[in-house]
Design a protein around this motif. Structure first.
Motif, PDB file in Angstrom:
ATOM      1  N   ILE A 129       0.698  -1.321   0.081  1.00 54.76           N
ATOM      2  CA  ILE A 129      -0.096   0.042  -0.229  1.00 54.76           C
ATOM      3  C   ILE A 129       0.803   1.198   0.059  1.00 54.76           C
ATOM      4  O   ILE A 129       0.609   2.174  -0.710  1.00 54.76           O
ATOM      5  N   ARG A 130       1.730   1.375   0.739  1.00 53.67           N
ATOM      6  CA  ARG A 130       2.839   2.432   0.738  1.00 53.67           C
ATOM      7  C   ARG A 130       3.310   2.714  -0.581  1.00 53.67           C
ATOM      8  O   ARG A 130       3.442   3.807  -1.028  1.00 53.67           O
ATOM      9  N   ASP A 131       4.015   1.524  -1.269  1.00 52.73           N
ATOM     10  CA  ASP A 131       4.450   1.925  -2.461  1.00 52.73           C
ATOM     11  C   ASP A 131       3.717   2.209  -3.314  1.00 52.73           C
ATOM     12  O   ASP A 131       4.060   2.989  -4.320  1.00 52.73           O
ATOM     13  N   PHE A 132       2.299   1.561  -3.459  1.00 53.60           N
ATOM     14  CA  PHE A 132       1.318   2.192  -4.570  1.00 53.60           C
ATOM     15  C   PHE A 132       0.940   3.597  -4.047  1.00 53.60           C
ATOM     16  O   PHE A 132       0.993   4.325  -4.963  1.00 53.60           O
ATOM     17  N   VAL A 133       0.764   3.909  -2.602  1.00 56.68           N
ATOM     18  CA  VAL A 133       0.504   5.443  -2.536  1.00 56.68           C
ATOM     19  C   VAL A 133       1.811   6.489  -3.060  1.00 56.68           C
ATOM     20  O   VAL A 133       1.484   7.295  -3.697  1.00 56.68           O
ATOM     21  N   ALA A 134       3.044   6.007  -2.883  1.00 53.14           N
ATOM     22  CA  ALA A 134       4.159   6.632  -3.407  1.00 53.14           C
ATOM     23  C   ALA A 134       4.082   6.738  -4.884  1.00 53.14           C
ATOM     24  O   ALA A 134       4.333   7.944  -5.393  1.00 53.14           O
ATOM     25  N   SER A 135       3.695   5.632  -5.792  1.00 50.11           N
ATOM     26  CA  SER A 135       3.607   5.780  -6.896  1.00 50.11           C
ATOM     27  C   SER A 135       2.594   6.498  -7.457  1.00 50.11           C
ATOM     28  O   SER A 135       2.848   7.580  -8.436  1.00 50.11           O
ATOM     29  N   GLU A 136       1.557   6.544  -6.754  1.00 53.02           N
ATOM     30  CA  GLU A 136       0.338   7.301  -7.315  1.00 53.02           C
ATOM     31  C   GLU A 136       0.445   8.855  -7.088  1.00 53.02           C
ATOM     32  O   GLU A 136      -0.026   9.766  -7.816  1.00 53.02           O
ATOM     33  N   LYS A 137       0.964   9.017  -5.960  1.00 52.49           N
ATOM     34  CA  LYS A 137       1.584  10.528  -5.644  1.00 52.49           C
ATOM     35  C   LYS A 137       2.332  11.052  -6.841  1.00 52.49           C
ATOM     36  O   LYS A 137       2.118  12.107  -7.272  1.00 52.49           O
ATOM     37  N   LYS A 138       3.425  10.552  -7.374  1.00 50.94           N
ATOM     38  CA  LYS A 138       4.151  11.073  -8.657  1.00 50.94           C
ATOM     39  C   LYS A 138       3.177  11.074  -9.807  1.00 50.94           C
ATOM     40  O   LYS A 138       3.353  11.977 -10.544  1.00 50.94           O
ATOM     41  N   ARG A 139       2.254  10.026 -10.032  1.00 53.14           N
ATOM     42  CA  ARG A 139       1.492  10.025 -11.156  1.00 53.14           C
ATOM     43  C   ARG A 139       0.556  11.140 -11.019  1.00 53.14           C
ATOM     44  O   ARG A 139       0.395  11.855 -11.809  1.00 53.14           O
ATOM     45  N   TRP A 140      -0.049  11.297  -9.931  1.00 48.15           N
ATOM     46  CA  TRP A 140      -0.902  12.683  -9.770  1.00 48.15           C
ATOM     47  C   TRP A 140      -0.329  13.911  -9.932  1.00 48.15           C
ATOM     48  O   TRP A 140      -0.743  14.912 -10.055  1.00 48.15           O
ATOM     49  N   TYR A 141       0.925  13.960  -9.461  1.00 45.86           N
ATOM     50  CA  TYR A 141       1.798  15.171  -9.607  1.00 45.86           C
ATOM     51  C   TYR A 141       1.833  15.693 -11.083  1.00 45.86           C
ATOM     52  O   TYR A 141       1.481  16.923 -11.583  1.00 45.86           O
ATOM     53  N   TYR A 142       1.956  14.660 -11.937  1.00 45.70           N
ATOM     54  CA  TYR A 142       2.243  14.971 -13.463  1.00 45.70           C
ATOM     55  C   TYR A 142       0.938  14.940 -14.237  1.00 45.70           C
ATOM     56  O   TYR A 142       0.666  15.693 -15.100  1.00 45.70           O
TER      57      TYR A 142
END
Length: 184
Positions: A129-142
């Motif tokens: 879940i932590r890895d997924f959230v970190a990945s999604e934060k980067k995706r949402w940024y862009y």
């Protein structure tokens, strides 16, 4: 005698300049702090629905600033929802001419304040879940923050429907109606 005359002329000029007001009556009503509740339901497939709130400060020198939050709830289609919360601040200038509110936003700062996931099909493995959230934060940024910042920057105008001591109602070029309440 000349000195007295110059002093009188100077005092008259000061009084006249102090009486000058660079704000028209509509602009005078707009000066102050305003609150707007945001609620947007997208009418397009793949569009994002959001809720939030915004506080705007309109100053007598025609500068303005705002701060707010936006909360997106995204259904991923597999029984999982992403909840994305953004906070933002803006700075710029404003004016009112011919019942049109004009704003030129010169500075925008947007931050992800929270991203969480919920759902029945969610794993119990917290590291996943932590890895997924970190990945999604980067995706949402862009995918979200950069385009939103570009959209918020620059000049914008909307038609004023109501502007009085307590309420401002506007309609933008897309027909979206916004109602704000004056706080002070």
């Amino acid at each position: 005698m000349k000195r007295t005359f110059y002093v009188l002329v100077a005092m008259f000029a000061i009084v006249m300049m102090a009486g000058c007001d660079s704000l028209n009556p509509s602009e005078r009503l707009n000066v102050g702090k305003w609150y707007t509740s945001l609620n947007h339901v997208s009418d397009s497939v793949g569009g994002l629905d959001y809720t939030g709130e915004q506080y705007d400060d309109y100053n007598e020198d025609k500068t303005c600033s705002s701060k707010g939050t936006i909360r997106y709830v995204i259904d991923t289609g597999d029984g999982i929802q992403e909840i994305l919360t953004l906070s933002y601040t803006t700075k710029g200038t404003w004016s009112i001419t011919d019942k049109t509110f004009n704003e030129n936003t010169t500075d925008v700062d947007i931050q992800i304040t929270d991203l969480s996931v919920e759902g029945e099909n969610l794993t119990d493995d917290q590291s996943v879940i932590r890895d997924f959230v970190a990945s999604e934060k980067k995706r949402w940024y862009y995918d979200c923050i950069i385009p939103l910042k570009k959209e918020m920057m620059g000049e914008d105008s909307c038609k004023i429907i109501i502007l009085n001591e307590t309420t401002c109602v506007t309609v933008d070029k897309d027909g979206v109606r916004t109602e704000s309440r004056k706080l002070h």
